[in-house]
Design a protein around this motif. Structure first.
Motif, PDB file in Angstrom:
ATOM      1  N   LEU A 171       0.824  -1.217   0.000  1.00 28.48           N
ATOM      2  CA  LEU A 171       0.000   0.000   0.000  1.00 28.48           C
ATOM      3  C   LEU A 171       0.853   1.259   0.000  1.00 28.48           C
ATOM      4  N   LEU A 172       2.092   1.154   0.541  1.00 30.09           N
ATOM      5  CA  LEU A 172       2.948   2.335   0.622  1.00 30.09           C
ATOM      6  C   LEU A 172       3.318   2.833  -0.770  1.00 30.09           C
ATOM      7  N   GLU A 173       3.517   1.884  -1.693  1.00 28.59           N
ATOM      8  CA  GLU A 173       3.855   2.281  -3.057  1.00 28.59           C
ATOM      9  C   GLU A 173       2.632   2.754  -3.824  1.00 28.59           C
ATOM     10  N   ASN A 174       1.445   2.344  -3.364  1.00 25.79           N
ATOM     11  CA  ASN A 174       0.210   2.698  -4.066  1.00 25.79           C
ATOM     12  C   ASN A 174      -0.696   3.586  -3.215  1.00 25.79           C
ATOM     13  N   SER A 175      -0.092   4.342  -2.277  1.00 28.39           N
ATOM     14  CA  SER A 175      -0.897   5.151  -1.355  1.00 28.39           C
ATOM     15  C   SER A 175      -1.731   6.194  -2.091  1.00 28.39           C
ATOM     16  N   SER A 176      -1.217   6.665  -3.230  1.00 29.38           N
ATOM     17  CA  SER A 176      -1.961   7.688  -3.962  1.00 29.38           C
ATOM     18  C   SER A 176      -3.249   7.126  -4.555  1.00 29.38           C
ATOM     19  N   GLN A 177      -3.240   5.784  -4.802  1.00 29.85           N
ATOM     20  CA  GLN A 177      -4.433   5.164  -5.376  1.00 29.85           C
ATOM     21  C   GLN A 177      -5.379   4.615  -4.314  1.00 29.85           C
ATOM     22  N   PHE A 178      -4.889   4.565  -3.062  1.00 26.41           N
ATOM     23  CA  PHE A 178      -5.738   4.055  -1.978  1.00 26.41           C
ATOM     24  C   PHE A 178      -6.613   5.192  -1.480  1.00 26.41           C
ATOM     25  N   ASP A 179      -7.910   5.100  -1.795  1.00 29.36           N
ATOM     26  CA  ASP A 179      -8.827   6.209  -1.577  1.00 29.36           C
ATOM     27  C   ASP A 179      -8.970   6.593  -0.109  1.00 29.36           C
ATOM     28  N   ARG A 180      -8.674   5.651   0.812  1.00 24.58           N
ATOM     29  CA  ARG A 180      -8.832   5.946   2.239  1.00 24.58           C
ATOM     30  C   ARG A 180      -7.484   6.018   2.960  1.00 24.58           C
TER      31      ARG A 180
END
Length: 546
Positions: A278-287
Motif C-alpha cells: 500500500l505504501l507504493e500505491n498510497s496515492s491510489q488508496f482512496d482511504r
C-alpha cells in the motif's frame, strides 16, 4: 513362634536345596573344566604329533637327498671301476671273485637305488599332490576373496540403497509433515466454516453473524484487521457494516461509490483485488488519509456476491508483509462467499419480516374491518367488540397465556360475533324479546362463525372464542353443549367478559345494568354458566376485586 520356626525350617530346607544345586552346578563346572583341559591337551598332543610328522618328513627328504648324492658318487665310482677294469684286465681273473662280490653289492645298492628312486618318485608325487592341493587352496582362497569383494560391493550397494531409502523416508516424512500441516489447516478452515454456518443458521442478527465471520477471517487468514462494507442498493454507495482489529473508528466513516477505490473496483470487476504494498500505491488508496494511523502495508478486497448480485466487499489488512500463502486468496474467496450468504440471508429475513409485518397488518386490518362492519350493522352494540377485545387481552395475560397465543385471542375476540353476519336483520335488530324460533336462528351464529372462519388457515387458531364463547360450564350452552374443561380455556374466560359488557351497556330491549348488579349476576352463575376459577381471575385481574 511355631509358625516362624516352621517358616525358618522351610527357608533352611530351601537354602540347603539351593546350596546342593550350587554344589551340583560347581561339580558340573569342574567336570566341564576338566573336559576342556583334556580337549586342550589332546589338541596339544595332535599339534606335537603334527610337528613330529613334519620333522620326520623333513628328515626323509634329507635322507633322500643324501641317497641321491650317494647314487651320484656310486655312478662316478662305477665309471672309475670300469676304467680300472680296462686297466686291470690283466688282473680280471684275480679280481673276478672280488668283482662278483662287488657286483652283488652293486646289485644290492642298485636295488636300493631303485627303491630309493621309487620312494623319491612317490615323494615327488606327494609333493605334486600337495602342490595341487595348495593350488586348489589358493584358488579357493582367491574365490573366497572374490566372494568377499563381491559381498563388500553388495554391501556398498546395500548401504547406498539404504541411504537412498533413508533419504526417501526423510522426504516422505517431510511430505507427511506438510500433508499433516495442510490437513490441520484444512480442518481449521472447515471448523471456521462450520462456526460461520452455525452463526448463519443459528442467528438472524446480521451484526452478530458478521462479528463471528470476521473473527474467523482474522484468525484463519492471520490478518491484523478485517471489515465488511455493504452496498446500499438505492444509493449504490458502500457503507461500513462491521470491523475487527482496527485501532481507531476511522474505518466506520468509509463511504465509497461503486468503482471507487480498491473496494469499489473489487465490486465493479467482481474479482479479488490484491495490493501487496500500500505504501507504493498510497496515492491510489482512496482511504489512505482516513487510515493513516493504522499502519497497513497490504490490502485484499473480495466482492460479496450472492445470486449474481454484489452485496458488499470483504476487506482484510496486514500491518506487516505477510508470508507467501497460495491458499490465502482461495480461502478468502470461500469466506467472502459465506459472508455473502449471511448478508443475503439477513436481507431476505429482513424483507420477509417486513412482508410478514405488512401481511399481519393487512390481516388485522381486515379483521378490524369485519368487526367494524358488524358494529355498523348493529348500532346498539357499537364499541362492544373493541371493549371486550381489550379486556380479553388483559385477562388472558393474567391467566399466563403466551404472547404468541395472545395474537389468536385478539383475533378471536374481534371476530367473536362474526357469525351474526348470517343472522337476519329482523332478528338481530329486533327491539323486543326474541321468540323461540328466533332464538334458534340466533343460536346458530357460533356455527356460522365456524363455517365462515375455519377455511381461513391463519384464523383457525382463533376459532375457540367465536365458536365456543356461548358454551356453559354445566353443559347447557350452545352450539355443541360442551361441559367443564371441554370448553377451550380462552372461550371460558371470554364468556365472562362478553356477558359483563353486554349487561353493562344498553341494548334495544333493555337498559344497561349497574356494575354492582352485573358483578352479583356473574357470581350467581359461577359453577353453572361460568368456570369458577375464571370468574375469580376476572374480578381479581380486571377489576382488582375478589
Amino acid at each position: 513362634m511355631e509358625k516362624r520356626a516352621a517358616e525358618l525350617a522351610v527357608a533352611n530346607r530351601e537354602l540347603a536345596f539351593q546350596n546342593e544345586e550350587k554344589e551340583k552346578r560347581a561339580a558340573e563346572l569342574v567336570i566341564a573344566d576338566q573336559e576342556l583341559l583334556y580337549q586342550n591337551k589332546e589338541k596339544e598332543k595332535r599339534a606335537a604329533e603334527l610337528v613330529i610328522a613334519n620333522q620326520e618328513l623333513l628328515f626323509q627328504n634329507e635322507e633322500k637327498e643324501k641317497r641321491a648324492a650317494e647314487l651320484v658318487v656310486a655312478n662316478q665310482e662305477l665309471l672309475f671301476q670300469n676304467e680300472e677294469k680296462e686297466k686291470r684286465a690283466a688282473e680280471l681273473v684275480v679280481a673276478n671273485q672280488e668283482l662278483l662280490f662287488q657286483n652283488k653289492e652293486k646289485e644290492k645298492r642298485a636295488a636300493e637305488l631303485v627303491v630309493a628312486n621309487q620312494e623319491l618318485l612317490f615323494q615327488n608325487k606327494e609333493k605334486e599332490k600337495r602342490a595341487a592341493e595348495l593350488v586348489v587352496a589358493n584358488q579357493e582362497l582367491l574365490f573366497q576373496n572374490e566372494e568377499k569383494e563381491k559381498r563388500a560391493a553388495e554391501l556398498v550397494v546395500a548401504n547406498q540403497e539404504l541411504l537412498f531409502q533413508n533419504e526417501e523416508k526423510e522426504k516422505r516424512a517431510a511430505e507427511l509433515v506438510v500433508a499433516h500441516q495442510e490437513t490441520v489447516r484444512r480442518l481449521k478452515n472447515i471448523q471456521a466454516l462450520q462456526k460461520i454456518d452455525q452463526a448463519i443458521a443459528g442467528s438472524l442478527d446480521l451484526d452478530l453473524t458478521l462479528n463471528v465471520i470476521l473473527e474467523q477471517v482474522k484468525t484463519q487468514l492471520n490478518v491484523d484487521a478485517a471489515a465488511v462494507l455493504l452496498l446500499n442498493q438505492h444509493t449504490q454507495i458502500f457503507e461500513f457494516k462491521a470491523g475487527l482489529g482496527f485501532r481507531s473508528k476511522a474505518i466506520e466513516r468509509s463511504r465509497l461509490r461503486l468503482g471507487e477505490g480498491y473496494c469499489g473496483r473489487a465490486a465493479l470487476e467482481r474479482r479479488t483485488v490484491s495490493i501487496p504494498n500500500l505504501l507504493e500505491n498510497s496515492s491510489q488508496f482512496d482511504r489512505a488519509q482516513l487510515l493513516a494511523d493504522e499502519g497497513f502495508v497490504t490490502y485484499f478486497g473480495a466482492p460479496l456476491i450472492a445470486k449474481g448480485q454484489v452485496n458488499g466487499v470483504l476487506e482484510i489488512f496486514h500491518r506487516l508483509p505477510p508470508a507467501p500463502d497460495e491458499n490465502l486468496l482461495d480461502f478468502l474467496l470461500i469466506l467472502a462467499g459465506q459472508t455473502a450468504i449471511a448478508v443475503d440471508s439477513a436481507s431476505l429475513f429482513i424483507e420477509l419480516k417486513r412482508s410478514n409485518a405488512q401481511l399481519f397488518a393487512a390481516y388485522d386490518s381486515t379483521i378490524e374491518g369485519w368487526s367494524h362492519a358488524l358494529d355498523l350493522r348493529d348500532k346498539e352494540t357499537e364499541g362492544h367488540t373493541l371493549r371486550v377485545t381489550e379486556m380479553a387481552l388483559k385477562l388472558a395475560r393474567a391467566a399466563g397465556i403466551t404472547e404468541e397465543e395472545l395474537v389468536h385471542v385478539r383475533r378471536g375476540a374481534l371476530l367473536h360475533d362474526i357469525g351474526k353476519m348470517g343472522v337476519p336483520d329482523y332478528i338481530l335488530l329486533k327491539p323486543g324479546k326474541l321468540t323461540d324460533e328466533e332464538w334458534v336462528a340466533m343460536r346458530q351464529h357460533p356455527t356460522f362463525a365456524f363455517e365462515l372462519l375455519s377455511p381461513i388457515a391463519y384464523l383457525r387458531s382463533a376459532l375457540d372464542i367465536p365458536y365456543c364463547h356461548h358454551e356453559k360450564w354445566d353443559g347447557s350452552g350452545y352450539p355443541r353443549g360442551l361441559k367443564g374443561e371441554q370448553i377451550p380455556r380462552t372461550a371460558r374466560l371470554f364468556a365472562i367478559i362478553d356477558v359483563w359488557d353486554a349487561l353493562l351497556f344498553d341494548r334495544p330491549y333493555r337498559q344497561g345494568w349497574s356494575e354492582e348488579r352485573v358483578r352479583e349476576h356473574i357470581r350467581s352463575l359461577t359453577g353453572t354458566h361460568f368456570d369458577p376459577e375464571a370468574v375469580a381471575l376476572f374480578f381479581r385481574a380486571v377489576h382488582g376485586k375478589p
